[in-house]
Design a protein around this motif. Structure first.
Motif, PDB file in Angstrom:
ATOM      1  N   ASP A 442      88.567  59.774 -15.935  1.00 42.74           N
ATOM      2  CA  ASP A 442      87.275  60.284 -15.453  1.00 42.74           C
ATOM      3  C   ASP A 442      87.295  61.816 -15.399  1.00 42.74           C
ATOM      4  O   ASP A 442      86.328  62.473 -15.799  1.00 42.74           O
ATOM      5  CB  ASP A 442      86.888  59.679 -14.096  1.00 42.74           C
ATOM      6  CG  ASP A 442      88.003  59.668 -13.069  1.00 42.74           C
ATOM      7  OD1 ASP A 442      89.189  59.793 -13.448  1.00 42.74           O
ATOM      8  OD2 ASP A 442      87.698  59.539 -11.875  1.00 42.74           O
ATOM      9  N   GLY A 443      88.424  62.378 -14.952  1.00 49.50           N
ATOM     10  CA  GLY A 443      88.542  63.838 -14.964  1.00 49.50           C
ATOM     11  C   GLY A 443      88.602  64.345 -16.396  1.00 49.50           C
ATOM     12  O   GLY A 443      87.869  65.253 -16.801  1.00 49.50           O
ATOM     13  N   VAL A 467      88.209  55.641 -17.988  1.00 43.70           N
ATOM     14  CA  VAL A 467      88.973  54.937 -16.961  1.00 43.70           C
ATOM     15  C   VAL A 467      88.740  55.674 -15.641  1.00 43.70           C
ATOM     16  O   VAL A 467      89.354  56.702 -15.363  1.00 43.70           O
ATOM     17  CB  VAL A 467      90.471  54.917 -17.329  1.00 43.70           C
ATOM     18  CG1 VAL A 467      91.247  54.060 -16.331  1.00 43.70           C
ATOM     19  CG2 VAL A 467      90.665  54.396 -18.741  1.00 43.70           C
ATOM     20  N   ASN A 469      88.905  56.170 -11.930  1.00 40.38           N
ATOM     21  CA  ASN A 469      89.547  55.833 -10.655  1.00 40.38           C
ATOM     22  C   ASN A 469      89.097  56.790  -9.546  1.00 40.38           C
ATOM     23  O   ASN A 469      89.687  56.850  -8.471  1.00 40.38           O
ATOM     24  CB  ASN A 469      91.076  55.813 -10.787  1.00 40.38           C
ATOM     25  CG  ASN A 469      91.616  57.143 -11.298  1.00 40.38           C
ATOM     26  OD1 ASN A 469      90.861  58.102 -11.475  1.00 40.38           O
ATOM     27  ND2 ASN A 469      92.900  57.214 -11.522  1.00 40.38           N
ATOM     28  N   THR A 471      89.403  59.936  -9.188  1.00 43.13           N
ATOM     29  CA  THR A 471      90.368  60.960  -8.767  1.00 43.13           C
ATOM     30  C   THR A 471      91.069  61.581  -9.979  1.00 43.13           C
ATOM     31  O   THR A 471      91.169  60.952 -11.034  1.00 43.13           O
ATOM     32  CB  THR A 471      91.441  60.353  -7.816  1.00 43.13           C
ATOM     33  OG1 THR A 471      92.467  61.303  -7.580  1.00 43.13           O
ATOM     34  CG2 THR A 471      92.085  59.103  -8.376  1.00 43.13           C
ATOM     35  N   TYR A 472      91.500  62.818  -9.773  1.00 42.80           N
ATOM     36  CA  TYR A 472      92.468  63.408 -10.694  1.00 42.80           C
ATOM     37  C   TYR A 472      93.799  62.738 -10.340  1.00 42.80           C
ATOM     38  O   TYR A 472      94.632  63.284  -9.611  1.00 42.80           O
ATOM     39  CB  TYR A 472      92.574  64.917 -10.475  1.00 42.80           C
ATOM     40  CG  TYR A 472      91.431  65.742 -11.024  1.00 42.80           C
ATOM     41  CD1 TYR A 472      91.035  65.633 -12.358  1.00 42.80           C
ATOM     42  CD2 TYR A 472      90.786  66.700 -10.244  1.00 42.80           C
ATOM     43  CE1 TYR A 472      90.006  66.423 -12.883  1.00 42.80           C
ATOM     44  CE2 TYR A 472      89.765  67.490 -10.755  1.00 42.80           C
ATOM     45  CZ  TYR A 472      89.379  67.348 -12.070  1.00 42.80           C
ATOM     46  OH  TYR A 472      88.378  68.134 -12.587  1.00 42.80           O
ATOM     47  N   GLY A 473      93.931  61.494 -10.844  1.00 33.79           N
ATOM     48  CA  GLY A 473      94.971  60.609 -10.347  1.00 33.79           C
ATOM     49  C   GLY A 473      96.389  61.151 -10.498  1.00 33.79           C
ATOM     50  O   GLY A 473      97.227  60.972  -9.609  1.00 33.79           O
TER      51      GLY A 473
HETATM   52 MG   LIG Z   1      91.100  59.682 -12.810  1.00 38.45          MG
END
Ligand SMILES: [Mg+2]
Ligand SMILES: Cc1ncc(C[n+]2csc(CCOP(=O)(O)OP(=O)(O)O)c2C)c(N)n1
Length: 560
Positions: A442-443, A467, A469, A471-473
């Motif tokens: 997403d980021g 994908v 989630n 967040t900057y996972g």
């Molecule tokens: Mg992410």
């Protein structure tokens, strides 16, 4: 307009050089600083792709360079255009891809006054490129552009920046075109191959690691034949999984981030390591821990197209300055020993790889991205091209997707986010008949998501998986490891990505559970449009095997 007195403008000479060197595509964001060059494209047979941001345009050109082995071409305007393009330049540098960026520049008479958007391109791009120059004299365009093609491509490929003062582009000159350039293959010597054979004959547990650029389909096939004749286990390095067929009996796996511990153990136990094409950077070398520096304890053979790379980090026992393509051809002359002592270990290495990649673990949340990847692995054609950027989501590609053919993974070994969408635009543009799938976080997606407009503009039907989630996972994962519970600047409030796709004129669909993925993907393909499949995944599913909470609790426990 072209004159009939034999003279051409600098812009015309420039574009004619691109034609002479076999360029079929160029990517750009237009600028008034290079109007005369743009105009010269008007009556030449090079497809221009006009982009929304120079970062996207430069990554498209880099992807073409990575895919074809010949320089990708990007045009940008002065200061803000060229500096916007810098991530693409950096990727070409780290990933060893041939790229030429042409930049409009202020008129010669205005230089050094900090004229409008003036930048000293030699100074700014010098350290990021193989060569940064400015053409002062239109009569020298054929010479200097020819050098740009050779420099970008030969040895270890990389980026070249050529600045074009705008008044130089309108000067009229009479000058012949340069002859077409051809990449120069660097061949290993006969004695190199004889020494390699000797080392192989003396080895008990050899392994080969593939990476870098200067490859070709012929070369990957030749390496597979060599591996078969020698029953040699072969691994690929970070984001170069497409250099060896994942289902080949000699394939031992992917040496990237979070590799199979059994592969690491096998490399550690090897007595002969042949590194072909890779510089073994920080990711494949497991942060420079895999081999001793400067002197690896294993017998270490390093084959690289740049002599400067040989001995730069690792002191090889046998250094061979050759392109992978030339070296692979020379492998045909190397003979295996009568008794291949490691023969029985190779199928075990392949079994270890298959077992590691076979079945995704259970994951928190309703969308198991591992199962999405195994679905794609089972349903996409073997020549489908996967484009990706950077973020933890990519771990599922490396873990579960099995690349079967050369140049089917176009991803940044430099770890630059925002690469997948422009790379997919470029791949679909130059390969209209191939299936192209972009896998983004997403980021990652929104770093160059604007190029979805380019996909719509040029009617490029490929599918982007976002994908999401929230967040900057990757950074959240590191945060939980280093500063457990202190979450800052990593949460993302996201748009509805499928509505984003529709707003741009593409197709969008949201997937909230794994079992809906197959029909969503089919609908995306059936739409015949550029498409986004928005996958809502749980941020807890932060790696293919670990949850965020587990990482945090482990870090907290280590502190108490
Ligand atoms: Mg992410
Ligand atoms: C251009 C760029 N900026 C920043 C980073 C640092 N970085 C690495 S991964 C990451 C987060 C990626 O987030 P996302 O795309 O959502 O993927 P996720 O890790 O959540 O799967 C960041 C910020 C980077 N690699 N590249």
């Amino acid at each position: 307009m072209r004159a009939n007195d034999g003279s051409r403008t600098g812009g015309q000479v420039l574009v004619d050089q691109l034609v002479a060197h076999g360029v079929r595509h160029a990517f750009c964001v237009p600028g008034e600083s290079y109007l005369a060059a743009l105009d010269a494209f008007y009556d030449r047979d090079i497809a221009i792709t006009v982009c929304r941001q120079e970062g996207g345009a430069a990554m498209m050109a880099e992807a073409v360079g990575k895919f074809t082995g010949r320089p990708g071409i990007v045009f940008t305007t002065r200061g803000p255009g060229a500096t916007n393009a810098s991530p693409g330049i950096h990727i070409a540098r780290q990933d060893s891809s041939p790229l030429i960026m042409f930049v409009g520049q202020v008129a010669r008479e205005a230089r050094e006054r900090e004229a409008f958007q003036e930048v000293d391109f030699r100074a700014v791009f010098g350290p990021l490129t193989k060569w940064a120059t400015e053409i002062d004299d239109a009569a020298r365009i054929p010479e200097l552009v020819s050098r740009a093609f050779h420099t970008a491509t030969n040895g270890r490929p990389g980026p070249v920046v050529v600045a074009l003062p705008e008044d130089m582009l309108t000067d009229r000159v009479v000058v012949p075109d340069a002859p077409p350039f051809e990449p120069v293959e660097t061949w290993p010597g006969l004695s190199d191959m004889a020494r390699l054979q000797k080392l192989l004959w003396a080895a008990e547990r050899p392994i080969m690691l593939l990476g870098g650029s200067r490859w070709s389909e012929t070369a990957t096939s030749a390496v597979m034949r060599f591996a078969e004749r020698f029953a040699l286990p072969v691994a690929t390095t970070f984001r170069r999984g497409h250099l060896f067929d994942g289902l080949h009996a000699c394939y031992a796996g992917d040496l990237g981030i979070g590799p199979n511990p059994k592969l690491l153990a096998r490399i550690n136990a090897a007595d002969l390591v042949i590194v072909l094409g890779s510089r073994l950077g920080e990711m494949p070398s497991q942060s420079y821990t895999l081999f001793d520096i400067p002197g690896p304890r294993q017998t270490f053979v390093h084959v690289h197209p740049s002599s400067e790379e040989l001995g730069r980090v690792y002191r090889p026992h046998l250094a061979i300055n050759a392109t992978p393509t030339a070296f692979a051809a020379a492998l045909e002359g190397v003979q295996p020993p009568n008794d291949i002592r490691w023969r029985d270990g190779t199928p075990v290495a392949h079994e270890d790889y298959l077992a590691w990649t076979q079945t995704p673990a259970e994951q928190p949340g309703n969308v198991n991205f591992g199962e999405v990847m195994t679905w794609l692995r089972d349903h996409l054609p073997a020549d489908a091209i996967i484009c990706s950027g950077a973020g933890n989501f990519a771990a599922w590609i490396h873990r579960y997707y099995r690349f079967r053919r050369f140049a089917t993974h176009i991803g940044p070994t430099s770890g630059s986010m925002g690469y997948g969408v422009p790379a997919a635009v470029a791949m679909k543009r130059i390969n209209p008949d191939r299936t192209v799938v972009c896998v983004s976080g997403d980021g990652d997606f929104l770093m160059n998501g604007q190029e979805f407009a380019t996909a719509v503009q040029y009617d490029l039907p490929f599918v982007i998986l976002v994908v999401d989630n929230g967040t900057y996972g990757t950074i959240r994962m590191h945060q939980e490891r280093e500063y457990p519970g202190r979450v800052i600047a990593t949460a993302l409030k996201n748009p509805d990505f499928s509505a984003y796709a529709r707003a741009f004129g593409g197709f969008g669909v949201t997937v909230e559970k794994t079992s809906d993925f197959a029909s969503a993907y089919a609908a995306a393909v059936k739409s015949g449009k550029p498409a986004i499949v928005h996958l809502k995944v749980d941020p807890e599913a932060i790696t293919p095997t670990q949850s965020l909470t587990a990482i945090r609790e482990k870090a907290l426990a280590a502190r108490s």
